[in-house]
Design an enzyme around this catalytic site. Structure first.
Site, mmCIF file in Angstrom:
data_model
loop_
_atom_site.group_PDB
_atom_site.id
_atom_site.type_symbol
_atom_site.label_atom_id
_atom_site.label_comp_id
_atom_site.label_asym_id
_atom_site.label_seq_id
_atom_site.Cartn_x
_atom_site.Cartn_y
_atom_site.Cartn_z
ATOM 1 N N GLY A 117 0.843 -1.191 0.000
ATOM 2 C CA GLY A 117 0.000 0.000 0.000
ATOM 3 C C GLY A 117 0.874 1.236 0.000
ATOM 4 O O GLY A 117 2.112 1.141 0.057
ATOM 5 N N MET A 119 1.322 3.314 2.273
ATOM 6 C CA MET A 119 2.015 3.541 3.536
ATOM 7 C C MET A 119 2.989 2.425 3.875
ATOM 8 O O MET A 119 3.779 2.539 4.782
ATOM 9 C CB MET A 119 1.003 3.655 4.669
ATOM 10 C CG MET A 119 -0.075 4.664 4.360
ATOM 11 S SD MET A 119 -0.763 5.362 5.841
ATOM 12 C CE MET A 119 0.624 6.089 6.605
ATOM 13 N N VAL A 122 1.558 -4.888 3.560
ATOM 14 C CA VAL A 122 0.655 -5.563 4.487
ATOM 15 C C VAL A 122 1.010 -7.043 4.496
ATOM 16 O O VAL A 122 1.183 -7.654 3.434
ATOM 17 C CB VAL A 122 -0.818 -5.386 4.059
ATOM 18 C CG1 VAL A 122 -1.738 -6.054 5.072
ATOM 19 C CG2 VAL A 122 -1.159 -3.912 3.932
ATOM 20 N N LYS A 137 -0.024 -4.184 9.122
ATOM 21 C CA LYS A 137 0.314 -3.148 8.159
ATOM 22 C C LYS A 137 1.582 -2.479 8.666
ATOM 23 O O LYS A 137 1.591 -1.858 9.728
ATOM 24 C CB LYS A 137 -0.822 -2.140 8.063
ATOM 25 C CG LYS A 137 -0.532 -1.087 7.026
ATOM 26 C CD LYS A 137 -1.810 -0.512 6.472
ATOM 27 C CE LYS A 137 -1.522 0.128 5.125
ATOM 28 N NZ LYS A 137 -2.674 0.084 4.259
ATOM 29 N N ASP A 230 -9.403 8.954 2.857
ATOM 30 C CA ASP A 230 -8.837 8.290 1.675
ATOM 31 C C ASP A 230 -9.705 7.114 1.235
ATOM 32 O O ASP A 230 -9.236 5.992 1.086
ATOM 33 C CB ASP A 230 -7.398 7.821 1.948
ATOM 34 C CG ASP A 230 -6.678 7.420 0.653
ATOM 35 O OD1 ASP A 230 -7.152 7.813 -0.437
ATOM 36 O OD2 ASP A 230 -5.651 6.737 0.731
#
Lengths: 819, 183
Positions: A117, A119, A122, A137, A230
């Protein structure tokens, strides 16, 4: 005497390990049986080799899998039985890019990477103590670089962890190991909507349901003071049970502050994805509120329905500008009702005050579109106002369009038949080419010059003007076609008179009498009458075409081992599926001469369930395990058109009598991970799902055959148990369920709509009332039967038995017994 | 389930049930590795089909050179097709596919062990029905649970001789079933 010589150590060793050659085995066993000394040696011998070690390891796995199957647990990544995915023990060695802190973590055991992702990655992990699967995550360090950012991240995550809602992916904890920060979340097996929509637009009801679910989850979070910031298809997960859940709550808020304003790409990444971002959020990320989430959710709905983002553009900045520009609206979505279009417009209003003020309100507005109603498919833009009356079941509601050419010029005419009317398109000269689109797909048109004809069904059509013509505009409201200011053509719309199904006579009891027996080689799975009833195609070891009047074979093809066949609607060709050299091929032959007309393929030979001519006779559907391929005979091109759920066997693909709908088996997942059977109705040729008949409690693939009855207003299916189930269509009202046979069998419907016939390997042929499931007649034969067909006039039934006998039965109506 | 090499030899004849058997046998194992490699669920079946189609097409060229040759061959095809898949996608594999493709790497050894265990487990399930329940139990308690023959004889109620033969016969059957496929 066997006792004379004891077994040598080597012999004993080999015997114990099952390695003794056959020749020596008998003598050794006989000796052992009578020699307590050798038995004692065998009982204490420590004989083992790598093979036995392997069997021990494998046996331990089998035992563990059985124990797991006996105690149903929520689907876990190591649950090999439920998913048919064999997962070995976690392979830590093989995990590439696993964050250092998480390898060998005391609490979480990494299993595999689920995805990447914005950020960070995962990972799927298992809680070492609880044994339950969780998703970790891992947050990239740059997001938490600023002083105090880690604390804020943890605080935010704790707030999210307080949320409990079926439409929110639960966050359990935020943790840190060796400088790696990660979020511990509920593991939801399923698919992100971004992956789902990559395969194409979703059916209207599916898309609305997903977005409504997400809106409910958002409403819950908003009430707790949390804004997502988001929302996008990648952050919505459709779980295997069908519910949609919102992912990644709070992460954006936590991370946003960590990114410097000068880092434009980075900033965009965390403040919202530019394809779905609300105008006010694009201007100033701090102003985002609940209504910004509603906007992003609206853009998501647009994407799911249209299959494209609202403002497809090149750069991030262009997209942001498009969202901010009050004058820019996305292109309309084809194939949705005007009402849904209004809901969509309101969710994506540029001014926050003009939107639904809460996610709850948006969810409520979407609620009514979440059931599959046929009138969702009513045209919106091109043909003007939607029909006034709501016809819930008006699948066959034909709309007659006429595009009438303005005065002058030579006229090119295209005619398209719908099931209840004709679409006539007339254009001036050859510089205008009208392409008719359906559901975004170009469908060929009838051209009087080339005599090409294509029968279409009613549905949503779009018009597009191509060719050398320039400067043409299509006035959507008034439905006129203009060149400059001159009207070139007008579209007029008339409702065609609804086709009335023939009256269904109340079904009378019948007497079934044997007419004749034909002998054929092989198992007779397949029987098919020609439209005039005079020819019967039979699939045995080869294919035989019988003349039903003389009882003689009219034609026989034995040069290929045919597994499935289908007779074309005009009775002039037969499609034969066979497998050679690891490939499946269909030969279409002339029914009279046997000459090969077309050859299509290859398809993988992994379990064919049948071939079916489409109603227009121009295509073939080939059912291969969970897949359906469509072959175009003219070009002999083949494409995969339906991919069913895993292990779902496409045992039937039945066209409704009017040819507009296709009935196929499908599978659904229950809450506890069981696979249950569903009947799916798709429009043809769009293949859009228009109906779904759940069969709670029936396992996947349990419906062996299903047929349309009552002129396409009811469906009957036969189960693996020999039970018959009848259901109303549309309406999903259960009509009947009767135990018809001892075991599974096959069905054939009478053309009069009121009756159908069933056979089974229990040897019985039975005729039933298609409305009540009442038995109207029966007869028993000595052999197990697999094939059944009813002649078009309903007076003869053909059955095929596993002993190679084809029997013809006369059907005589009896007067109903007086009550 | 038939897992012996003779069946693999027949695959090139193209019989449908042999294809089905290959598919049934190997799909779960391949799916497990594709999952581990990070292939999205939606694409796994296609890759499995591709891999197995290659097996069918080229099984005639496959040279049998000792136990383990087939599983190594299958591993190579799987690794290559998975690599090919990831070349067309913006995502990276989560296992090192070069390591999977190479011989004598840590990953290829894991594949070998898992393959054998998996195929053996399938064989166990397949032959169980061929034996009387008491025979099976006698075999299971000795070989899988590690009990001594005398203990098993007492528990199952068979003679010591019958218990010893149970182990011998089931192992013999398994060896025949798995000949050439596992080491």
């Amino acid at each position: 005497m066997h006792l004379a010589t004891h077994l040598s150590d080597a012999e004993l060793h080999d015997l114990l390990l099952g390695k003794l050659p056959d020749a020596a085995e008998g003598a050794a066993e006989s000796h052992l049986a009578e020699c307590p000394a050798c038995q004692a040696r065998a009982a204490t011998a420590r004989s083992c080799d790598t093979f036995v070690q392997l069997v021990t390891a494998a046996g331990t796995r089998v035992a563990a899998a059985r124990a797991a199957a006996a105690t149903p647990a929520p689907e876990s990544p190591t649950d090999a039985a439920a998913t048919q995915v064999y997962s070995g023990p976690p392979v830590v060695l093989a995990l590439v890019g696993a964050p250092a802190g998480l390898v060998g973590h005391s609490r979480y055991k990494l299993v595999r990477r689920l995805g990447a992702g914005g950020m960070g990655d995962v990972w799927l992990a298992e809680h070492a103590v609880m044994g339950r699967p969780v998703a970790l995550k891992v947050i990239r360090p740059e997001f938490l670089a600023r002083p105090g950012a880690v604390e804020r991240f943890r605080r935010e995550v704790r707030a999210v962890a307080a949320l409990h809602h079926p439409n929110i992916v639960a966050a359990f904890d935020a943790d840190e190991a060796d400088g790696t920060h990660f979020l511990v979340m509920e593991y939801v097996p399923g698919e992100a909507l971004s992956d789902v929509v990559r395969r194409g637009p979703l059916p209207v009801a599916d898309a609305c349901r997903a977005v409504r679910d997400a809106a409910r989850g958002l409403a819950h979070a908003h009430a707790a003071g949390l804004v997502h910031r988001d929302i996008k298809p990648a952050n919505l997960i459709r779980a295997t049970d069908g519910a949609t859940k919102v992912l990644d709550f709070g992460l954006v808020g936590a991370g946003a502050e960590a990114v410097t304003a000068t880092d434009l790409t980075g900033a965009n990444m965390v403040m919202g994805t530019p394809d779905y971002i609300a105008p006010e959020q694009a201007t100033d990320a701090c102003t985002a509120d609940a209504r910004s989430d509603v906007y992003a959710l609206g853009c998501t709905l647009y994407h799911l329905l249209a299959g494209r983002v609202p403002f497809p553009g090149d750069s991030t900045l262009q997209k942001l500008d498009a969202h901010r520009d009050p004058a820019r609206t996305p292109d309309p979505v084809a194939g949705i009702s005007a009402k849904l279009a209004r809901v969509l417009a309101r969710m994506t209003a540029k001014d926050p005050a003009a939107r639904y003020q809460t996610a709850e309100a948006a969810a409520d507005a979407l609620d009514r579109f979440c059931v599959t109603l046929v009138d969702e498919a009513q045209p919106v833009a091109v043909v003007g106002a939607p029909p006034r009356s709501r016809r819930r079941f008006a699948v066959a509601a034909g709309l007659l369009f006429a595009l009438v050419a303005a005065a002058g010029a030579a006229v090119v005419q295209h005619r398209i038949k719908t099931d209840t009317g004709e679409l006539v398109i007339e254009t001036t000269g050859d510089d205008v080419e009208v392409v008719v689109k359906q559901g975004g797909k170009v469908v060929e048109v009838y051209d009087t010059k080339t005599k090409q004809k294509l029968v279409l069904k009613s549905g949503v059509y779009e018009f597009e003007v191509n060719g050398k013509a320039t400067g043409l505009t299509l006035d959507i409201d008034r439905a006129t076609l203009k060149r400059g200011d001159v009207v070139v053509a007008k579209i007029t719309r008339e409702k065609a008179p609804p086709a009335k199904p023939a009256e269904i006579e109340p079904a009378k009891p019948v007497r079934l009498q044997e007419l004749t027996t034909l002998k054929q080689k092989g198992n007779l799975y397949h029987l098919d009458f020609s439209p005039d009833g005079k020819r019967l195609s039979v699939r045995g070891d080869g294919v035989a075409i019988w003349n039903t009047e003389t009882g003689k074979v009219a034609k026989e093809f034995t040069d290929e081992k045919v597994l499935w066949l289908s007779t074309r609607g005009d009775g002039k060709a037969v499609a034969c599926y066979s497998e050679t050299a690891g490939e499946g091929w269909v030969n279409v032959r002339d029914l009279v001469t046997g000459a090969q007309l077309h050859r299509v393929g290859p398809v993988p030979p992994r379990g064919c369930w049948g071939v079916h001519f489409t109603p227009d006779g121009n295509h073939l559907l080939i059912c291969v395990h969970e897949l359906i391929y469509r072959a175009t005979l003219k070009t002999e091109a083949i494409e995969k058109v339906i991919t069913g759920p895993q292990w779902n066997e496409m045992r039937f693909a039945e066209f409704s009598p009017d040819g507009t709908k296709l009935l196929i088996p499908d599978t659904t997942f229950t809450l506890n991970g069981q696979r249950e059977a569903v009947l799916l109705v798709r429009e043809y040729p769009s293949l859009r799902v228009v109906g779904r008949i759940p069969l709670p409690g029936l396992p996947q693939n349990s419906v062996r055959m299903a047929k349309w009855t009552r002129h396409g207003t009811a469906i009957v299916g036969i189960l693996h148990t020999g039970e018959l189930i009848g259901t109303d269509w549309p309406g999903d009202k259960k009509l009947f369920a009767v135990k018809a046979h001892e075991s599974e069998g096959n069905l054939a419907a009478f053309a009069d709509g009121g009756r159908f016939a069933s056979i089974s390997n229990d040897g019985w042929l039975r005729v039933w009332d298609s409305l009540t499931g009442k038995k109207l007649g029966e007869v028993r034969t000595s052999a197990a039967m697999w094939g059944v067909a009813v002649s078009p006039d309903g007076k003869v039934i053909a059955t095929g038995a596993t002993n190679g006998e084809v029997k013809l039965w006369s059907v005589t109506e009896l007067d109903a017994p007086k009550p | 389930m038939e897992t012996s090499l003779s069946w693999l030899g027949r695959l090139s004849d193209g019989a449908a049930d042999d294809w089905q058997r290959l598919n049934d046998l190997y799909s779960p194992l391949l799916a497990g590795w594709l999952t581990r490699a990070g292939v999205p669920a939606a694409d796994r079946d296609d890759i499995i089909q591709e891999v197995l189609m290659v097996v069918v097409r080229r099984v005639a060229e496959f040279e049998y050179c000792g136990p383990g040759a087939f599983r190594a061959w299958l591993r190579g095809i799987l690794a290559n097709h998975t690599k090919k898949f990831f070349r067309t996608r913006p995502i990276a594999p989560s296992v090192d596919l070069d390591q999977l493709a190479g011989d004598d790497t840590a990953l290829s050894k894991i594949w070998d062990r898992e393959h054998d265990e998996y195929v053996a487990a399938r064989a166990l399930r397949a032959v169980e029905g061929d034996f009387a329940p008491a025979t099976w139990q006698a075999f299971r308690r000795q070989v899988i649970d590690g009990l001594a023959p005398a203990e098993v004889a007492a528990e199952v109620g068979l003679s010591l001789n019958a218990v010893i033969l149970a182990k011998s016969r089931v192992l013999k059957r398994l060896r025949a079933k798995l000949r050439g496929l596992v080491e």
